[in-house]
Enzyme design. Structure first.
Site, PDB file in Angstrom:
ATOM      1  N   GLU A  49       8.153   4.458   1.573  1.00  0.00           N
ATOM      2  CA  GLU A  49       7.173   5.380   0.973  1.00  0.00           C
ATOM      3  C   GLU A  49       6.115   4.657   0.153  1.00  0.00           C
ATOM      4  O   GLU A  49       5.003   5.151   0.004  1.00  0.00           O
ATOM      5  CB  GLU A  49       7.879   6.436   0.116  1.00  0.00           C
ATOM      6  CG  GLU A  49       8.665   7.478   0.916  1.00  0.00           C
ATOM      7  CD  GLU A  49      10.075   7.033   1.251  1.00  0.00           C
ATOM      8  OE1 GLU A  49      10.422   5.842   1.009  1.00  0.00           O
ATOM      9  OE2 GLU A  49      10.852   7.871   1.765  1.00  0.00           O
ATOM     10  N   PHE A 111      21.677  17.106  -4.906  1.00  0.00           N
ATOM     11  CA  PHE A 111      21.510  15.951  -4.023  1.00  0.00           C
ATOM     12  C   PHE A 111      20.023  15.612  -3.872  1.00  0.00           C
ATOM     13  O   PHE A 111      19.218  16.484  -3.584  1.00  0.00           O
ATOM     14  CB  PHE A 111      22.131  16.239  -2.654  1.00  0.00           C
ATOM     15  CG  PHE A 111      21.948  15.103  -1.682  1.00  0.00           C
ATOM     16  CD1 PHE A 111      22.558  13.869  -1.912  1.00  0.00           C
ATOM     17  CD2 PHE A 111      21.158  15.250  -0.553  1.00  0.00           C
ATOM     18  CE1 PHE A 111      22.379  12.809  -1.035  1.00  0.00           C
ATOM     19  CE2 PHE A 111      20.973  14.198   0.334  1.00  0.00           C
ATOM     20  CZ  PHE A 111      21.588  12.977   0.091  1.00  0.00           C
ATOM     21  N   GLN A 112      19.686  14.374  -4.089  1.00  0.00           N
ATOM     22  CA  GLN A 112      18.306  13.858  -3.996  1.00  0.00           C
ATOM     23  C   GLN A 112      17.350  14.570  -4.943  1.00  0.00           C
ATOM     24  O   GLN A 112      16.195  14.789  -4.627  1.00  0.00           O
ATOM     25  CB  GLN A 112      17.804  13.891  -2.554  1.00  0.00           C
ATOM     26  CG  GLN A 112      18.601  12.934  -1.669  1.00  0.00           C
ATOM     27  CD  GLN A 112      17.945  12.625  -0.344  1.00  0.00           C
ATOM     28  OE1 GLN A 112      17.279  13.478   0.224  1.00  0.00           O
ATOM     29  NE2 GLN A 112      18.171  11.420   0.153  1.00  0.00           N
ATOM     30  N   LYS A 161      11.816  23.299  -1.993  1.00  0.00           N
ATOM     31  CA  LYS A 161      12.051  23.586  -0.576  1.00  0.00           C
ATOM     32  C   LYS A 161      11.989  25.086  -0.302  1.00  0.00           C
ATOM     33  O   LYS A 161      11.438  25.522   0.722  1.00  0.00           O
ATOM     34  CB  LYS A 161      13.420  23.024  -0.166  1.00  0.00           C
ATOM     35  CG  LYS A 161      13.696  23.156   1.315  1.00  0.00           C
ATOM     36  CD  LYS A 161      14.958  22.415   1.729  1.00  0.00           C
ATOM     37  CE  LYS A 161      15.146  22.460   3.233  1.00  0.00           C
ATOM     38  NZ  LYS A 161      16.332  21.730   3.675  1.00  0.00           N
ATOM     39  N   MET A 475       0.397 -17.824  -7.949  1.00  0.00           N
ATOM     40  CA  MET A 475      -0.282 -17.560  -9.208  1.00  0.00           C
ATOM     41  C   MET A 475       0.662 -17.733 -10.402  1.00  0.00           C
ATOM     42  O   MET A 475       0.256 -18.239 -11.454  1.00  0.00           O
ATOM     43  CB  MET A 475      -0.870 -16.145  -9.205  1.00  0.00           C
ATOM     44  CG  MET A 475      -1.729 -15.838 -10.401  1.00  0.00           C
ATOM     45  SD  MET A 475      -3.098 -17.005 -10.567  1.00  0.00           S
ATOM     46  CE  MET A 475      -4.424 -16.090  -9.792  1.00  0.00           C
TER      47      MET A 475
HETATM   48  C1  LIG Z   1       4.978  -6.189  -7.527  1.00  0.00           C
HETATM   49  C2  LIG Z   1       4.622  -7.403  -8.308  1.00  0.00           C
HETATM   50  N1  LIG Z   1       5.590  -8.210  -8.785  1.00  0.00           N
HETATM   51  C3  LIG Z   1       5.263  -9.316  -9.481  1.00  0.00           C
HETATM   52  C4  LIG Z   1       3.965  -9.630  -9.734  1.00  0.00           C
HETATM   53  C5  LIG Z   1       3.606 -10.873 -10.549  1.00  0.00           C
HETATM   54  N2  LIG Z   1       2.831 -11.795  -9.704  1.00  0.00           N
HETATM   55  C6  LIG Z   1       1.485 -11.893  -9.751  1.00  0.00           C
HETATM   56  S1  LIG Z   1       0.857 -12.988  -8.679  1.00  0.00           S
HETATM   57  C7  LIG Z   1       2.392 -13.411  -8.143  1.00  0.00           C
HETATM   58  C8  LIG Z   1       2.594 -14.473  -7.089  1.00  0.00           C
HETATM   59  C9  LIG Z   1       2.029 -14.081  -5.780  1.00  0.00           C
HETATM   60  O1  LIG Z   1       2.492 -14.995  -4.820  1.00  0.00           O
HETATM   61  P1  LIG Z   1       1.999 -14.950  -3.327  1.00  0.00           P
HETATM   62  O2  LIG Z   1       2.046 -13.560  -2.813  1.00  0.00           O
HETATM   63  O3  LIG Z   1       2.731 -15.955  -2.537  1.00  0.00           O
HETATM   64  O4  LIG Z   1       0.450 -15.317  -3.461  1.00  0.00           O
HETATM   65  P2  LIG Z   1      -0.237 -16.653  -4.027  1.00  0.00           P
HETATM   66  O5  LIG Z   1      -0.405 -16.477  -5.510  1.00  0.00           O
HETATM   67  O6  LIG Z   1       0.663 -17.802  -3.699  1.00  0.00           O
HETATM   68  O7  LIG Z   1      -1.547 -16.700  -3.339  1.00  0.00           O
HETATM   69  C10 LIG Z   1       3.380 -12.680  -8.812  1.00  0.00           C
HETATM   70  C11 LIG Z   1       4.824 -12.842  -8.608  1.00  0.00           C
HETATM   71  C12 LIG Z   1       2.993  -8.734  -9.249  1.00  0.00           C
HETATM   72  N3  LIG Z   1       1.694  -8.907  -9.470  1.00  0.00           N
HETATM   73  N4  LIG Z   1       3.341  -7.648  -8.518  1.00  0.00           N
END
Ligand SMILES: Cc1ncc(C[n+]2csc(CCOP(=O)(O)OP(=O)(O)O)c2C)c(N)n1
Length: 570
Positions: A49, A111-112, A161, A475
């Site tokens: 979802e 439920f749910q 529902k 990042m």
């Molecule tokens: C749902 C979620 N969880 C954690 C983060 C924290 N976060 C920001 S950038 C990042 C790393 C992203 O890694 P990747 O998708 O491999 O991209 P890259 O930075 O290597 O280009 C994380 C874990 C986030 N923004 N969103």
């Protein structure tokens, strides 16, 4: 004529012009799914979802129309939450419809059952629980009106529902004004006059343009105003595309990973004309020292944003296009030589920034994410709709894919939601089938919603996917490199063989490891009908520059070192 509540839901959607919805069925929404078969609306079955909410969001961002997602109660509804919050922070109009347990058992831990309207209160513009069939039509029509009026946003309607199953006379309520955040009257003439005087008197003016420019359709008038007053324009991440990047007055992106010359310009301006942006902390850096020497005019549709983060000298509440059109009529033409010294200072800094550009490095065999994005831009002739995920690749996209037109960069700005890109691209392609749509995702974020590859194939959508694989949660690894002494806690990342993964869904793929192969791979992907995944294996430990450390002044940037110089960590 009598209708079931379920039929009324579809009657409303058709009346609102909805042609596509994204969803996932389950017990409490089954009456609505059953009724769906009799209505001319395309339903896209996602695999989770969260994907439905992001796809509806991508549909809305690409088209400017309201996106619609549907799910069942309990886990179906809670799985939507990340997507709803993503849309809320970026002001995206959505209508979310969920099934709820029968009204007779509400509050019994049936439920749910989950109190989803309780959960979505802080992440929606408005929400409602519907327990009676008679409430369905007015509630859904109001949901659309609220989602698209004033500052757009997501609206959630939770429908029991038994209300879906009950029958009643279908009555269309008389059209009426719904409560909106838009101002009752346009901007005051005296405020417009004050703004025009401030603009005319400025020596170092700067426009800060945000997402509101795109939402209001104000790009054209912004360009006229910038040209008439010879004012350079800096953009927020979500504002990219709102002003043509190739325009001589376009500076590009400001903020944490904006270009250094842009952030210096913000700090040195004597007038900031901020339009349709909200002075987010990623844009301002430390507030205490933000653009201290400037007068500030803030044009914003949502009055509650004016003065919220940054005190302003003049707040004008109104639609960006209307305000800029009114200003254009009264600002004097400043002539071809206006602000020459100011523009020359910025240009000199821009040249200095170029000298540090990673693209100009003698790079040997290294493949950098910046190469991938740059060559993607060149090969697609800048004409693609790019849906980027969240991380380093998102910032490289913002820096190296110059967007010329509104709604050509779709990305999660406010919430920064990894996993956004693939499902949002599905929505974007359905909204604009003629567009060339590219996903740009990291190896981390792509794995969060990669199940939507199945949706892509089931719907036979021609979406191209660039996975930029650096073997890290890049990042976060960069923050660890700069601020945590290179202690890489939980950021090295194992990935599947992306090519084999794509193959499991019947999607062809390519693997690219050298710069010379980037362009040809993109060309081959474009020449192939249907989805293609291109797996780019890039340098593992490259950083995005410049970087304003969190909480630092906007001009206290960590800069990319010149070639041959050592990296300078904070
Ligand atoms: C749902 C979620 N969880 C954690 C983060 C924290 N976060 C920001 S950038 C990042 C790393 C992203 O890694 P990747 O998708 O491999 O991209 P890259 O930075 O290597 O280009 C994380 C874990 C986030 N923004 N969103």
């Amino acid at each position: 004529m009598k209708r079931t509540g379920a039929q009324m839901i579809w009657e409303c959607l058709v009346r609102e012009g909805v042609d596509t919805v994204f969803g996932y069925p389950g017990g409490t929404i089954l009456p609505t799914y059953d009724a769906m078969l009799d209505y001319p609306v395309r339903h896209v079955l996602v695999r989770h979802e969260q994907g439905a909410a992001h796809a509806a969001d991508g549909y809305a961002r690409a088209s400017g129309r309201v996106g619609v997602a549907i799910a069942t109660s309990g886990p179906g509804a809670t799985n939507l939450v990340t997507g709803i919050a993503t849309a809320m922070l970026d002001s995206i109009p959505l209508v979310i419809i969920t099934g709820q347990v029968p009204s007779s058992v509400l509050g019994t831990d049936a439920f749910q059952e989950a109190d989803i309207t309780g959960i979505t209160i802080p992440i929606t513009k408005h929400n409602a629980l519907v327990t009676r069939v008679e409430e369905i039509v007015p509630t859904i029509l109001e949901a659309f009106a609220i989602a698209r009026s004033g500052r757009p946003g997501p609206v959630h309607v939770d429908i029991c529902k038994d209300a879906q199953q009950a029958t009643a006379e279908l009555v269309w309520p008389p059209p009426r004004e719904v409560g909106t955040t838009s101002p009752a009257r346009g901007p005051r003439r005296s405020d417009l006059k004050k703004a025009a005087d401030l603009i005319a008197a400025a020596e170092r003016p700067l426009v800060l343009a945000g997402h509101g420019i795109i939402e209001a359709g104000a790009s054209r008038v912004l360009q006229e105003l910038a040209e008439r007053t010879r004012t350079p324009v800096a953009l927020t991440l979500l504002g990219l595309g709102g002003f043509p990047r190739s325009h001589p007055l376009c500076l590009g992106m400001m903020g944490m990973h904006g270009e250094a010359y842009v952030n210096h310009a913000v700090q040195e301006a004597d007038l900031l004309l901020a339009v349709g942006m909200r002075f987010d902390d990623r844009v301002t850096g430390k507030l205490a020292n933000y653009a201290r020497g400037s007068k500030k005019i803030h044009v914003e549709l949502d009055a509650s944003e004016i003065g919220k983060n940054v005190p302003v000298d003049l707040g004008i509440c109104g639609d960006a296009r209307e305000v800029l059109e009114a200003l254009l009529e009264i600002v004097p033409d400043q002539g071809a030589e206006a602000h020459a010294a100011w523009l020359a200072t910025i240009e000199a800094r821009r040249a200095e920034t170029r000298s540090r550009d990673i693209l100009h490095r003698p790079n040997g065999q290294h493949l950098f994410a910046a190469h991938v994005i740059h060559d993607l831009w060149r090969t697609t002739d800048g004409g693609a709709v790019v849906v980027s995920d969240v991380g380093q690749h998102q910032m490289f996209e913002a820096q190296y894919y110059p967007h010329e037109k509104p709604r050509t960069l779709l990305t999660s700005g406010g919430l920064g939601t990894m996993g956004f890109a693939l499902p949002a691209a599905i929505g974007a392609k359905l909204a604009r089938p003629e567009a060339e749509v590219w996903v740009v995702a990291g190896d981390g974020g792509f794995q969060m919603t990669q199940c939507e590859l199945a949706t892509l194939m089931q719907e036979r959508l021609d979406v191209k996917i660039a996975v930029i694989d650096n073997g890290f949660l890049g990042m976060v690894r960069q923050w660890q490199e700069f601020f945590y002494d290179r202690r890489y806690a939980a950021t090295p990342l194992l990935s599947p063989d992306f090519g084999k993964l794509a193959a499991a869904y019947g999607i062809p793929s390519q693997r690219v490891e050298t710069r010379a192969d980037v362009g040809p791979a993109v060309e081959r992907a474009r020449a192939t009908k249907g989805p293609v995944l291109v797996h780019f294996v890039v340098e593992a430990e490259e950083a995005v520059y410049p970087m304003v450390p969190a909480g630092a002044d906007l001009d206290a940037m960590i800069r990319r070192p010149h070639a041959g110089e050592p990296e300078v960590a904070a």
